[in-house]
Design a protein around this motif. Structure first.
Motif, PDB file in Angstrom:
ATOM      1  N   GLU A 192      34.684  31.673  47.475  1.00 22.08           N
ATOM      2  CA  GLU A 192      35.722  32.318  48.285  1.00 22.08           C
ATOM      3  C   GLU A 192      35.936  31.550  49.591  1.00 22.08           C
ATOM      4  O   GLU A 192      37.084  31.224  49.947  1.00 22.08           O
ATOM      5  N   GLN A 202      37.741  37.845  45.453  1.00 20.32           N
ATOM      6  CA  GLN A 202      36.362  37.542  45.084  1.00 20.32           C
ATOM      7  C   GLN A 202      35.764  38.667  44.245  1.00 20.32           C
ATOM      8  O   GLN A 202      35.904  39.834  44.591  1.00 20.32           O
ATOM      9  N   VAL A 221      36.260  33.696  41.549  1.00 21.28           N
ATOM     10  CA  VAL A 221      37.361  34.074  42.424  1.00 21.28           C
ATOM     11  C   VAL A 221      38.675  33.829  41.689  1.00 21.28           C
ATOM     12  O   VAL A 221      38.747  33.002  40.779  1.00 21.28           O
ATOM     13  N   HIS A 260      30.102  33.710  44.344  1.00 20.61           N
ATOM     14  CA  HIS A 260      31.505  33.968  44.689  1.00 20.61           C
ATOM     15  C   HIS A 260      31.731  34.008  46.197  1.00 20.61           C
ATOM     16  O   HIS A 260      32.843  33.772  46.648  1.00 20.61           O
TER      17      HIS A 260
END
Length: 165
Positions: free
Chosen positions: A18, A32, A48, A14
């Motif tokens: 992100e 996130q 996300v 993530h």
């Protein structure tokens, strides 16, 4: 004020996802953390939630960037943690998302495994990990994993890139 649309995206770390979507024109917010879906056999998976202005960047553009910036054709051992998925907040978007995935299959040698799933819930990451790349661009993880993905953005999707530090 434009209508802002939400979509959930998972497939890799993530932190990576992100940074990618924070770098796109038309994206107004990226949260996130971990997403859960009713269709999932496992609970939460790194992902996300992207909020964007569809007048500035389309669902199709978001899907294309997502597919090209994670291993969307690979069933690797970490798939329960990094589920390759697009999470929908509205049933009306399901068919256009599936059509976009089918359209971009031509770009890949192997079948895309990315699933279209309904969003169930979201758990935000700890504050110290939010905006990870932009707060820590010199960390080894960022240089090794995130920078190459941002380079893909610059090479393949430069018209959609806002700024990359």
């Amino acid at each position: 004020m434009p209508d802002i649309v939400k979509i959930g995206l998972g497939g890799s770390c993530h932190w990576c996802t992100e940074a990618i979507f924070q770098s796109l024109k038309g994206v107004v917010n990226v949260s996130q953390g971990w997403i859960e879906s009713d269709e999932s056999l496992t609970e939460f998976s790194e992902a996300v939630v992207v909020e964007f202005d569809p007048d500035l960047i389309s669902f199709e553009n978001i899907i294309e960037v997502h597919l090209h910036t994670h291993s969307c054709t690979s069933e690797h051992s970490m798939r329960s943690k990094y589920r390759s998925a697009v999470y929908t907040f509205s049933e009306e978007n399901v068919s256009s998302i599936k059509q976009a995935i089918e359209k971009f299959q031509i770009d890949f040698e192997h079948p895309i495994i990315t699933k279209v799933m309904s969003f169930k819930s979201f758990r935000l990451n700890n504050e110290k990990y939010l905006e990870y790349y932009y707060k820590n661009p010199d960390k080894p993880f960022c240089k090794t994993y995130i920078v190459p993905k941002l380079q893909i953005l610059l090479k393949q999707f430069s018209s959609h890139v806002m700024t990359i530090n």
